[in-house]
Design a protein around this motif. Structure first.
Motif, PDB file in Angstrom:
ATOM      1  N   LEU A  20       0.807  -1.196  -0.043  1.00 34.09           N
ATOM      2  CA  LEU A  20       0.001  -0.127  -0.089  1.00 34.09           C
ATOM      3  C   LEU A  20       0.847   1.329   0.013  1.00 34.09           C
ATOM      4  CD1 LEU A  20      -3.176  -0.778   2.427  1.00 34.09           C
ATOM      5  CD2 LEU A  20      -2.858  -0.721  -0.149  1.00 34.09           C
ATOM      6  N   GLY A  21       1.890   1.272   0.752  1.00 31.61           N
ATOM      7  CA  GLY A  21       2.837   2.389   0.802  1.00 31.61           C
ATOM      8  C   GLY A  21       3.490   2.555  -0.552  1.00 31.61           C
ATOM      9  N   LEU A  22       3.933   1.588  -1.336  1.00 33.30           N
ATOM     10  CA  LEU A  22       4.488   1.757  -2.464  1.00 33.30           C
ATOM     11  C   LEU A  22       3.435   2.171  -3.555  1.00 33.30           C
ATOM     12  CD1 LEU A  22       6.904   1.089  -4.159  1.00 33.30           C
ATOM     13  CD2 LEU A  22       5.978  -1.335  -4.491  1.00 33.30           C
ATOM     14  N   VAL A  27       1.611   6.548  -7.009  1.00 30.28           N
ATOM     15  CA  VAL A  27       0.637   7.478  -7.503  1.00 30.28           C
ATOM     16  C   VAL A  27       0.750   8.650  -7.242  1.00 30.28           C
ATOM     17  CG1 VAL A  27      -1.896   7.811  -7.092  1.00 30.28           C
ATOM     18  CG2 VAL A  27      -1.077   5.721  -7.398  1.00 30.28           C
ATOM     19  N   ARG A  28       1.299   9.317  -6.133  1.00 27.58           N
ATOM     20  CA  ARG A  28       1.503  10.628  -5.773  1.00 27.58           C
ATOM     21  C   ARG A  28       2.725  11.164  -6.742  1.00 27.58           C
ATOM     22  NH1 ARG A  28       1.374  12.317   0.493  1.00 27.58           N
ATOM     23  NH2 ARG A  28      -0.833  11.389   0.709  1.00 27.58           N
ATOM     24  N   PRO A  37       0.617   0.913 -11.385  1.00 26.57           N
ATOM     25  CA  PRO A  37       0.939   0.600 -10.040  1.00 26.57           C
ATOM     26  C   PRO A  37      -0.294   0.243  -9.285  1.00 26.57           C
ATOM     27  CG  PRO A  37       1.819   2.690 -10.728  1.00 26.57           C
ATOM     28  CD  PRO A  37       0.800   2.193 -11.758  1.00 26.57           C
ATOM     29  N   ILE A  38      -1.316   0.689  -9.717  1.00 31.22           N
ATOM     30  CA  ILE A  38      -2.627   0.201  -8.771  1.00 31.22           C
ATOM     31  C   ILE A  38      -2.776  -1.374  -8.957  1.00 31.22           C
ATOM     32  CG2 ILE A  38      -4.981   0.547  -8.324  1.00 31.22           C
ATOM     33  CD1 ILE A  38      -4.500   3.549  -9.084  1.00 31.22           C
ATOM     34  N   TYR A  39      -2.813  -1.600 -10.422  1.00 35.05           N
ATOM     35  CA  TYR A  39      -3.114  -2.993 -10.632  1.00 35.05           C
ATOM     36  C   TYR A  39      -1.940  -3.937 -10.106  1.00 35.05           C
ATOM     37  CZ  TYR A  39      -6.497  -1.350 -14.140  1.00 35.05           C
ATOM     38  OH  TYR A  39      -7.742  -0.995 -14.844  1.00 35.05           O
ATOM     39  N   MET A  40      -0.520  -3.375 -10.198  1.00 36.45           N
ATOM     40  CA  MET A  40       0.186  -4.393  -9.508  1.00 36.45           C
ATOM     41  C   MET A  40       0.014  -4.462  -8.116  1.00 36.45           C
ATOM     42  SD  MET A  40       2.326  -5.650 -11.640  1.00 36.45           S
ATOM     43  CE  MET A  40       1.477  -5.896 -13.332  1.00 36.45           C
ATOM     44  N   GLY A  41      -0.493  -3.419  -7.197  1.00 33.11           N
ATOM     45  CA  GLY A  41      -0.733  -3.292  -6.070  1.00 33.11           C
ATOM     46  C   GLY A  41      -1.698  -4.466  -5.657  1.00 33.11           C
ATOM     47  N   ILE A  42      -2.607  -4.465  -6.533  1.00 30.69           N
ATOM     48  CA  ILE A  42      -3.826  -5.317  -6.214  1.00 30.69           C
ATOM     49  C   ILE A  42      -3.206  -6.872  -6.422  1.00 30.69           C
ATOM     50  CG2 ILE A  42      -6.079  -6.367  -7.300  1.00 30.69           C
ATOM     51  CD1 ILE A  42      -6.498  -3.314  -7.533  1.00 30.69           C
TER      52      ILE A  42
END
Length: 115
Positions: A20-22, A27-28, A37-42
């Motif tokens: 989540l931090g990554l 994103v920021r 990055p969101i898909y990779m985080g999921i």
């Protein structure tokens, strides 16, 4: 084995927080909302869930095997006494005559089932 389960949960929680931090940091730093990055985080969270489930399943199997071995070792002592007196298929007890069950006399056709 309970503390190993807690350790798996701790590593899982730390991994989710790190992911989540990554994702938040990526994103920021981007100008828009990048989907990768969101898909990779999921995908990373899914991988962590699967790995944690596999670890907990292996721990459960190990606990079950240990309980089974303990029960077999406890039951092995009385079973050793039974092995001391082996009885083969041709022992007198096995060859004793079994009385036949009395049969009812058949008279003609017999109704088996009724609709």
């Amino acid at each position: 084995m309970r503390w190993i389960g807690w350790l798996v949960a701790l590593v899982f929680g730390a991994g989710v927080l790190a992911l989540l931090g990554l994702v938040v940091a990526l994103v920021r730093s981007a100008e828009g909302v990048p989907p990768m990055p969101i898909y990779m985080g999921i995908l990373g969270c899914v991988a962590l869930i699967l790995l944690a489930g596999a670890c907990l399943a292996l721990i459960s199997i190990a606990v079950s095997v240990r309980r089974g071995v303990d029960l077999l070792q406890r039951g092995a002592a009385p079973a050793a006494e039974a092995v001391a007196k082996p009885q083969g298929p041709f022992s007198p007890a096995a060859l004793a005559e079994v009385p036949a069950a009395p049969r009812a006399a058949r008279a003609g056709k017999v109704l088996v089932a009724e609709r």
